[in-house]
Scaffold this active site. Sequence first.
Site, PDB file in Angstrom:
ATOM      1  CD  GLN A 124      -1.181  -0.346   3.976  1.00 10.77           C
ATOM      2  OE1 GLN A 124      -1.147   0.273   4.402  1.00 10.77           O
ATOM      3  NE2 GLN A 124      -1.486  -1.649   3.362  1.00 10.77           N
TER       4      GLN A 124
ATOM      5  CG  HIS B 256      -0.170   6.092   3.842  1.00 12.74           C
ATOM      6  ND1 HIS B 256      -1.583   4.738   4.192  1.00 12.74           N
ATOM      7  CD2 HIS B 256       0.727   4.862   4.867  1.00 12.74           C
ATOM      8  CE1 HIS B 256      -1.039   3.699   4.707  1.00 12.74           C
ATOM      9  NE2 HIS B 256      -0.744   3.378   4.996  1.00 12.74           N
TER      10      HIS B 256
ATOM     11  NE  ARG C 202      -6.122  -1.929   1.746  1.00 12.03           N
ATOM     12  CZ  ARG C 202      -7.046  -1.451   2.067  1.00 12.03           C
ATOM     13  NH1 ARG C 202      -7.518  -0.468   0.707  1.00 12.03           N
ATOM     14  NH2 ARG C 202      -7.199  -1.067   3.732  1.00 12.03           N
TER      15      ARG C 202
END
Length: 423
Positions: A110, A112, A295
């Site tokens: 993942q 952010h 993701r």
Amino acid sequence: MASPRVFPLSCVVQQYAWGKVGSKSEVACLLASSDPLAQISEDKPYAELWMGTHPRGDAKILDNRISQKTLGQWIAENPDCLGSKVKNTFNGKLPFLFKVLSVDTALSIQAHPNKELAEKLHLQAPEHYPDANHKPEMAIALTSFQGLCGFRPVEEIVTFMKKVPEFQLLIGDDATAQLKESVGGDTEAMASALRNCFSHLMKSEKKVVVEQLNLLVKRISQQVFDGNNMEDIYGKLLLQLHQQHPGDIGCFAIYFLNLLTLKPGEAMFLDANVPHAYLKGDCVECMACSDNTVRAGLTPKFIDVPTLCEMLNYTPSPSNNRLFAPAQSQDDPYLSIYDPPVPDFTVMKMEVPSSVTEYKVSTLDSASILLMVQGTVTAIIPSAHAEIPLYRGGVLFIAANESVLLKITVPKDLLIFRACCLL
């Protein structure tokens, strides 16, 4: 009488399926040591301990002199406890979430978003991006801790393309050639070639991914069966990830991303847009208070491939550049400070030898949360003429500008982590 400004907390445990099971989990052990009534089920996962005010895990206050039930409610009514700078900068809210993680099977790969992208994604798709905040995070190992973090040097990726034809086939000849040509060139050309390769992989047809992954797994399994060492292509890790996430595109990401194994006390900092995944081990984690995640694999959840490929930081760097070293305090020989380049949080580690009988916790102009990982103490709060016993797993909220003295009640070394916001 004024409300207490230092008090113990009962924190929320998240039982995600990837967590270590029963007493193998550091989260479960901390819970059991700090709460004599806690029942640990040896067949259930204990993945995360959340220490903070996040709506999905707001800590309960363990002080019956305080009318508010949770830390979030108490801070909302006593925002001065944050410290004036923190209160003004973060609109009267605690800016960080502090956690312990016990990882048994790999979490999703993942990244952010930064603040600007988080705001845009939240407006466009609030069902996938629940808030408008960024989510930088830092993991500090408690046990040997394995993770993937950031793109590895291009030379290493090119070597994997030669050694793993199944990987190269998914990327395609043109993108592979572009990456090979970029080696030794300028950073921009390398990043552009890397983006092209990674995008090709992520946009591969599911059927082709499954076929190539099955071929690779079969080839590695046969070689291992024949007694050959396949660690030059991370054979053991690939088989492990494929067993956990069969047919998942994320299994190939190990050839793009740096593999780090942190020793206890070592840390990695994950800034916005850096791809990463936690694979195994126990750590303390601190992050900005957000739930935004884009993701890339090792997950059955929604994968937003266009957003992911567009947003990632494609600057390659060797794995040792991904380690985040703490600074040793000039004033306190037992204190290390992990202060990443974001305003939202700082983590302090206190390692106090058993020969010391009392230890003064430094006074800060910030609210903080303190976690006892090892040791038994009595916390003496001069402003409230109060004493609070703290055991392994105990969690203490300390309002800004409060002083706390720890008296060591059992002669064993202390290991304490403390999350705060040093503006």
